[in-house]
Design an enzyme around this catalytic site. Structure first.
Site, PDB file in Angstrom:
ATOM      1  CB  CYS A 201     -15.505  -8.429   0.421  1.00 47.55           C
ATOM      2  SG  CYS A 201     -17.215  -6.988   0.882  1.00 47.55           S
ATOM      3  CB  CYS A 347      -0.770 -10.635  -3.773  1.00 52.77           C
ATOM      4  SG  CYS A 347      -1.305 -10.122  -5.527  1.00 52.77           S
TER       5      CYS A 347
END
Length: 389
Positions: A201, A347
């Site tokens: 998530c 990232c």
């Protein structure tokens, strides 16, 4: 098919408890015997996060006598969008302690037992054996397989739920269930997906209120099993789509090829999180402090952000260009980068940029570095003004 009550109605209720649970006592299927069973119950909830929060809140309010919480993490501000058992003042606290305090405020008649540790192979059987039933609110496959296998070995029913973005799933697994209904999580997922196909998530996002929808279903299934009412989700997978507001129930069949579970194993290795050393190529990395110095000294470089655009809208490092990982792996966007220019890839935390670096190496790029810890490390150590997520 109805299942006999999991717990005996041996507990006694005080006058204050009779008043508190009066709406349960008026229900024909629960009544006084069912409420006594709840008070006599011991339920373990693994994780006090998105799914564990609503499950814990309603199990405590319902009068489950003893609630165990397995949780090692601390409350982060990004949790508050969905983990409703914690509040602003709990940021930085241990989730187990924050959850305990909330539950005691909701119902002082509930005993809360904290297991402030990660559930591991060497402690799972001991912890789970102390409870009547397990509710799994974790968000990773390795722990789900661990919980499943430990429940099989202990003969305990296992209420499972999962959420991602706008969709949730729930079921009940119980190898020793009566009348031949015994299934376990490996009947639904015989093998874990590759790690790169199982985003969390924190990377893919989740609708906060979806946690309440699935968590309340999980708590309902636990109460049904403990009191012996209704038809539990044994042998059925419930799928909820919040965008369509649709519920589907799919049958789960026993996998004829699944092996018997006789012991616990290395679940991180099983889920592909720890490869053999020769299968894990080293990648050149650069720390955020070294990258800060490199920029300060004006060395030529190009910072490539391989996150999705939605993530860049939350925060981005100044001067970076965006080439999402999926685009890069498909060979798109490469015209924007020069093989002679040193590339720094980043990232969120370092995993996706590592994958991007390996892909670029195969395409002949050599001047590559992976920003260690990703933008989260940059925020922690260099630019705290950016919003973490």
């Amino acid at each position: 098919m109805k299942i006999p009550p999991l717990v005996e109605a041996d507990a006694a209720l005080s006058n204050r408890e009779l008043e508190r649970y009066s709406r349960h006592l008026l229900l024909p299927d629960i009544g006084l015997p069912g409420q006594k069973r709840l008070k006599n119950s011991r339920v373990l909830v693994v994780g006090a996060g998105g799914l564990g929060s609503p499950a814990l809140l309603y199990l405590a309010a319902a009068g489950v006598g003893t609630l165990g919480i397995v949780e090692f993490d601390r409350v982060d501000v990004s949790n508050l969008q969905r983990q409703v058992i914690h509040g602003e003042s709990d940021v930085g606290r241990k989730k187990s302690e924050s959850a305990r305090d909330t539950l005691c405020e909701i119902n002082p008649f509930v005993t809360v037992e904290i297991h402030d540790q990660r559930l591991e192979v060497d402690n799972a059987e001991d912890i789970i054996s102390r409870y009547d039933l397990v509710v799994d609110g974790t968000d990773n496959f390795a722990t789900r397989y661990l919980v499943n296998d430990a429940c099989v070995l202990a003969g305990k029913p296992y209420v499972w739920g999962s959420i991602f973005r706008f969709e949730g799933q729930a079921s009940v697994f119980w190898e020793n269930a009566p009348d031949g209904l015994g299934l376990n999580y490996r009947d639904l997922y015989p093998e874990p997906p590759p790690p790169e196909h199982a985003p969390s998530c924190s990377e893919g996002g989740v609708l906060g209120i979806l946690c309440a929808s699935i968590g309340s279903i999980m708590a309902t299934e636990a109460i049904k099993l403990l009191t012996g009412i209704g038809t539990p989700l044994l042998g059925r997978l419930m799928v909820y789509d919040a965008l369509d507001m649709s519920y589907r129930t799919l049958p789960i069949r026993r996998n004829p090829e699944r092996r018997a579970i006789t012991r616990l194993e290395d679940y991180e290795f099983f889920c592909g999180l720890h490869r053999e050393p020769e299968a894990t190529p080293e990648v050149p990395g650069i720390s955020v402090q070294a990258f800060k110095q490199l920029r300060h000294e004006g060395h030529p470089h190009l910072l490539v952000d391989v996150r999705e655009q939605r993530e860049r809208e939350i925060c981005q490092i100044e001067g970076s260009i965006s080439i999402p990982l999926a685009e890069l792996l498909a060979g798109r966007g490469l015209e924007r980068i020069d093989k002679e220019t040193p590339l720094i890839l980043h990232c969120k935390a370092g995993g996706r940029s590592r994958q991007a670096l390996l892909a670029l190496q195969e395409k002949g790029f050599t001047k590559l570095h992976n920003l260690e810890g990703g933008i989260l490390s940059w925020i922690r150590e260099v630019d705290s003004e950016l919003a973490a997520y």
